[in-house]
Write a protein that holds these residues in place. Structure first.
Motif, mmCIF file in Angstrom:
data_model
loop_
_atom_site.group_PDB
_atom_site.id
_atom_site.type_symbol
_atom_site.label_atom_id
_atom_site.label_comp_id
_atom_site.label_asym_id
_atom_site.label_seq_id
_atom_site.Cartn_x
_atom_site.Cartn_y
_atom_site.Cartn_z
ATOM 1 N N GLY A 49 3.914 -7.862 -12.417
ATOM 2 C CA GLY A 49 4.555 -9.322 -12.805
ATOM 3 C C GLY A 49 6.178 -9.085 -12.641
ATOM 4 N N VAL A 50 6.559 -7.956 -12.322
ATOM 5 C CA VAL A 50 8.397 -8.516 -12.467
ATOM 6 C C VAL A 50 8.328 -8.905 -10.898
ATOM 7 C CG1 VAL A 50 10.631 -7.664 -11.009
ATOM 8 C CG2 VAL A 50 9.135 -5.887 -13.360
ATOM 9 N N SER B 96 0.710 -0.922 0.284
ATOM 10 C CA SER B 96 0.185 0.281 0.182
ATOM 11 C C SER B 96 1.142 0.931 0.237
ATOM 12 C CB SER B 96 -0.870 0.103 1.223
ATOM 13 O OG SER B 96 -1.855 -1.333 1.368
ATOM 14 N N GLY B 97 1.801 1.187 0.534
ATOM 15 C CA GLY B 97 2.969 2.669 1.008
ATOM 16 C C GLY B 97 3.823 2.626 -0.386
ATOM 17 N N ILE C 95 0.616 4.846 -12.603
ATOM 18 C CA ILE C 95 -0.707 4.108 -12.028
ATOM 19 C C ILE C 95 -0.349 2.528 -13.054
ATOM 20 C CG2 ILE C 95 -3.229 3.221 -12.249
ATOM 21 C CD1 ILE C 95 -3.738 6.863 -12.288
ATOM 22 N N ILE C 96 -0.316 2.722 -14.171
ATOM 23 C CA ILE C 96 -0.019 1.397 -15.309
ATOM 24 C C ILE C 96 1.097 0.313 -14.541
ATOM 25 C CG2 ILE C 96 1.205 0.690 -17.454
ATOM 26 C CD1 ILE C 96 -1.178 2.764 -18.753
ATOM 27 N N PHE C 97 2.609 1.041 -13.894
ATOM 28 C CA PHE C 97 3.618 0.575 -13.621
ATOM 29 C C PHE C 97 3.130 0.109 -12.272
ATOM 30 C CE2 PHE C 97 6.936 0.487 -10.716
ATOM 31 C CZ PHE C 97 8.114 0.015 -11.515
ATOM 32 N N VAL C 98 2.258 0.158 -11.449
ATOM 33 C CA VAL C 98 2.068 -0.387 -10.386
ATOM 34 C C VAL C 98 0.591 -1.357 -10.313
ATOM 35 C CG1 VAL C 98 2.484 1.683 -9.212
ATOM 36 C CG2 VAL C 98 0.290 1.384 -9.388
ATOM 37 N N LEU D 65 3.375 6.176 -2.993
ATOM 38 C CA LEU D 65 4.664 6.131 -2.582
ATOM 39 C C LEU D 65 5.519 6.452 -4.816
ATOM 40 C CD1 LEU D 65 7.092 7.658 -2.401
ATOM 41 C CD2 LEU D 65 8.450 5.668 -2.508
ATOM 42 N N VAL D 66 4.737 5.223 -5.515
ATOM 43 C CA VAL D 66 4.917 5.089 -6.768
ATOM 44 C C VAL D 66 3.805 6.183 -7.482
ATOM 45 C CG1 VAL D 66 4.840 3.983 -9.127
ATOM 46 C CG2 VAL D 66 6.201 3.746 -6.657
ATOM 47 N N THR D 67 2.760 6.349 -7.150
ATOM 48 C CA THR D 67 1.455 7.220 -7.994
ATOM 49 C C THR D 67 2.022 9.573 -7.500
ATOM 50 O OG1 THR D 67 -0.314 6.195 -5.830
ATOM 51 C CG2 THR D 67 0.101 5.266 -8.058
ATOM 52 N N ALA D 68 2.295 8.972 -6.192
ATOM 53 C CA ALA D 68 2.487 10.583 -6.271
ATOM 54 C C ALA D 68 4.050 10.820 -6.360
ATOM 55 C CB ALA D 68 3.041 10.441 -3.785
ATOM 56 N N LEU D 69 4.957 9.616 -6.614
ATOM 57 C CA LEU D 69 5.732 10.355 -7.614
ATOM 58 C C LEU D 69 5.839 10.642 -9.677
ATOM 59 C CD1 LEU D 69 8.589 8.079 -5.509
ATOM 60 C CD2 LEU D 69 8.185 10.431 -5.836
#
Length: 142
Positions: free
Chosen positions: A108-109, A72-73, A99-102, A77-81
């Motif tokens: 997947g990775v 969740s964190g 959004i697509i990345f998370v 973090l990723v969406t805020a960045l």
């Protein structure tokens, strides 16, 4: 399944298909996780002489909660960045990419990393010997 939406990130059918395949691909992990924990219990009893079901289930539950918290964190973090702003009707290109990345790339990775890590889990080969020794110690005959 997680990489399918990358073909066309705006396609709802592909997003749905990717979500379904992603969920189905996680099912064996959840099922096998319980078996792996039981195998670890057997190994722990074999090495220490104590079964320890309580500690294994507590640690498993604790790690699950920590993992959910970290995920969740990381999502926040990723969406805020990426510049996500929930008050905007339309997000920026970088917010959409985050959004697509998370949703696709990161899970997947991590799934691939987990699968590679499980290749080192070789307790299954030793388990029949361990279980036979535990039965012998308990005086159980077949």
């Amino acid at each position: 399944g997680r990489f399918i939406p990358l073909v066309s990130p705006t396609s709802i059918p592909l997003l749905t298909l990717g979500s379904l395949l992603g969920a189905v691909s996680y099912m064996p992990i959840y099922i096998l996780c319980a078996n792996a924990i039981i195998a670890c219990m057997d190994y722990g009893e074999y090495k220490s002489g104590h079964r320890g079901e309580g500690i294994y289930t507590c640690v498993t539950g604790f790690c699950g909660k920590v993992g959910i918290g970290l995920a969740s964190g990381l999502l926040g973090l990723v969406t805020a960045l990426g510049g996500y702003d929930g008050t905007q009707a339309v997000q920026t290109a970088s917010a959409n990419m985050s959004i697509i990345f998370v949703y696709t790339i990161l899970p997947g990775v991590l799934y691939v990393i987990g699968a590679l890590a499980l290749r080192k889990f070789n307790l299954e080969k030793e388990l029949p010997t361990i279980q036979a020794e535990l039965k012998k110690r308990k005086g159980i005959t077949e």
